[in-house]
Design a protein around this motif. Sequence first.
Motif, PDB file in Angstrom:
ATOM      1  N   VAL A   1       0.851  -1.192   0.000  1.00 44.05           N
ATOM      2  CA  VAL A   1       0.000   0.000   0.000  1.00 44.05           C
ATOM      3  C   VAL A   1       0.891   1.248   0.000  1.00 44.05           C
ATOM      4  O   VAL A   1       1.809   1.375   0.810  1.00 44.05           O
ATOM      5  N   ILE A   2       0.606   2.145  -0.917  1.00 47.94           N
ATOM      6  CA  ILE A   2       1.376   3.386  -1.023  1.00 47.94           C
ATOM      7  C   ILE A   2       1.045   4.293   0.161  1.00 47.94           C
ATOM      8  O   ILE A   2      -0.124   4.480   0.512  1.00 47.94           O
ATOM      9  N   GLU A   3       2.098   4.855   0.766  1.00 52.63           N
ATOM     10  CA  GLU A   3       1.930   5.720   1.931  1.00 52.63           C
ATOM     11  C   GLU A   3       2.340   7.146   1.594  1.00 52.63           C
ATOM     12  O   GLU A   3       3.064   7.389   0.619  1.00 52.63           O
ATOM     13  N   SER A   4       1.912   8.075   2.387  1.00 54.56           N
ATOM     14  CA  SER A   4       2.338   9.463   2.217  1.00 54.56           C
ATOM     15  C   SER A   4       3.777   9.611   2.701  1.00 54.56           C
ATOM     16  O   SER A   4       4.252   8.842   3.544  1.00 54.56           O
ATOM     17  N   GLY A   5       4.472  10.580   2.122  1.00 52.78           N
ATOM     18  CA  GLY A   5       5.846  10.841   2.538  1.00 52.78           C
ATOM     19  C   GLY A   5       6.858   9.902   1.917  1.00 52.78           C
ATOM     20  O   GLY A   5       7.875   9.587   2.558  1.00 52.78           O
ATOM     21  N   GLU A   6       6.613   9.440   0.690  1.00 47.29           N
ATOM     22  CA  GLU A   6       7.548   8.521   0.040  1.00 47.29           C
ATOM     23  C   GLU A   6       7.516   8.710  -1.470  1.00 47.29           C
ATOM     24  O   GLU A   6       6.559   9.262  -2.030  1.00 47.29           O
ATOM     25  N   PRO A   7       8.575   8.237  -2.149  1.00 52.69           N
ATOM     26  CA  PRO A   7       8.620   8.357  -3.601  1.00 52.69           C
ATOM     27  C   PRO A   7       7.933   7.183  -4.294  1.00 52.69           C
ATOM     28  O   PRO A   7       7.739   6.115  -3.700  1.00 52.69           O
ATOM     29  N   ILE A   8       7.579   7.422  -5.553  1.00 53.94           N
ATOM     30  CA  ILE A   8       7.094   6.360  -6.437  1.00 53.94           C
ATOM     31  C   ILE A   8       7.845   6.489  -7.761  1.00 53.94           C
ATOM     32  O   ILE A   8       7.852   7.564  -8.370  1.00 53.94           O
ATOM     33  N   VAL A   9       8.494   5.411  -8.171  1.00 51.39           N
ATOM     34  CA  VAL A   9       9.075   5.355  -9.513  1.00 51.39           C
ATOM     35  C   VAL A   9       8.040   4.723 -10.429  1.00 51.39           C
ATOM     36  O   VAL A   9       7.604   3.588 -10.204  1.00 51.39           O
ATOM     37  N   LEU A  10       7.644   5.483 -11.449  1.00 56.40           N
ATOM     38  CA  LEU A  10       6.606   5.076 -12.386  1.00 56.40           C
ATOM     39  C   LEU A  10       7.242   4.896 -13.760  1.00 56.40           C
ATOM     40  O   LEU A  10       7.643   5.864 -14.395  1.00 56.40           O
ATOM     41  N   ASP A  11       7.370   3.646 -14.202  1.00 57.13           N
ATOM     42  CA  ASP A  11       8.006   3.309 -15.480  1.00 57.13           C
ATOM     43  C   ASP A  11       6.971   2.568 -16.307  1.00 57.13           C
ATOM     44  O   ASP A  11       6.569   1.457 -15.957  1.00 57.13           O
ATOM     45  N   ILE A  12       6.514   3.165 -17.418  1.00 65.96           N
ATOM     46  CA  ILE A  12       5.370   2.618 -18.145  1.00 65.96           C
ATOM     47  C   ILE A  12       5.657   2.553 -19.637  1.00 65.96           C
ATOM     48  O   ILE A  12       6.498   3.299 -20.155  1.00 65.96           O
TER      49      ILE A  12
END
Length: 386
Positions: free
Chosen positions: A227-238
């Motif tokens: 589960v994605i949380e606040s205060g963190e990065p997301i690498v989105l490769d599409i």
Amino acid sequence: MTVAGRPTIAPDRYRSRLDRASAGTAEAGLDALLVGVGPDLRYLTGYEAMPLERLTMLVVGPDAAAITLVVPRLEEPAARAGCRPDLRIVTWEESDDPHGLVAGLVRGHATGGALRLGVSDRLMAMHLLPLQRALPGATFESATLVLRDLRMTKDPDEIALLRAAAHAADRVVGQIAAGRLVGRTEADVAREVRDRLIAEGHDEALFAIVGSGPNSASPHHEASDRVIESGEPIVLDIGGTIAGYGSDTTRTLWVTGGDPAKGPTEEFRHLYGVLQSAQERATRAVRPGIACEAIDAAARDVIAAEGYGAAFFHRTGHGIGLEGHEEPYIIAGNDEAIGPGMAFSVEPGIYLSGRYGARIEDIVVCGPEGPDVLNESSRELQVVDG
């Protein structure tokens, strides 16, 4: 060329490709190219054949007038509809020996002495081995000897398709960044990415890497139930394809959940600033005549100078076209010179295992004087509410 507002490959380009492949076969001293189902066949003919146990094979000899497509009889209507140039098509019945049929065609191209044949890299062993038995004494080599230079340099129609795919992927990145992320699983976001790629004009949605928090430090992370949380990065490769030509873009987000106190740390901002400088430096380096390894070094030297050298452990880029990964490869040790029309990714990354990572990726075409960057979305760290 466009049809109904969508880029497409002009039919005369396929005839030109076949003529050049035939000329290249002669120049390489090969008696024929044996092209099975896959991207090489699609590149030369436009035909996206099904990968079956039944043999489909394009036979290209030094005489362009004798080029022949061998197909099962039940696939003939699909082949005639799928081929852009007007090709000679020879069919075989279910009880026939198709490998023997191809062998007979190859012998007709023979110039004397032992046969030298180029076979496409994707040819399945279930077809290659019977061909070797049907042609004893022949030498089998990779058709890449002839086809790599043709496929590596993209023509204007191909670049238009790559650009359309890149812009569609850019729009999807923007849509995901503007939507809800916190509280959702990575897998759920990945499903949305795939749906949006199709909605934006892709024929296929091939991958959606959604790496959140510590998973952002895994370059090829498989979207999970985290589960994605606040205060963190997301690498989105599409990425996916439009008319066979691929998109592939990566952007890094930071989600706050609407809480300003959950913004990026100074350490992460510094890391990202280093990465952004490296990606910009490598992109600016693109020009005709520069070596692939020099583009890689342009990114790597910036990252290493800031102490993150060990955290950038993959190549800077890969070619793209009818395959998501193809030549040229932007990597140390590859001294091949970049030429106009070559298309490839520029995608350095920095990954701190167990903590977080970041990557920025664009598709770049080498223009006559410098880089033509196909992606247009912002390369800044995107801080979003999520």
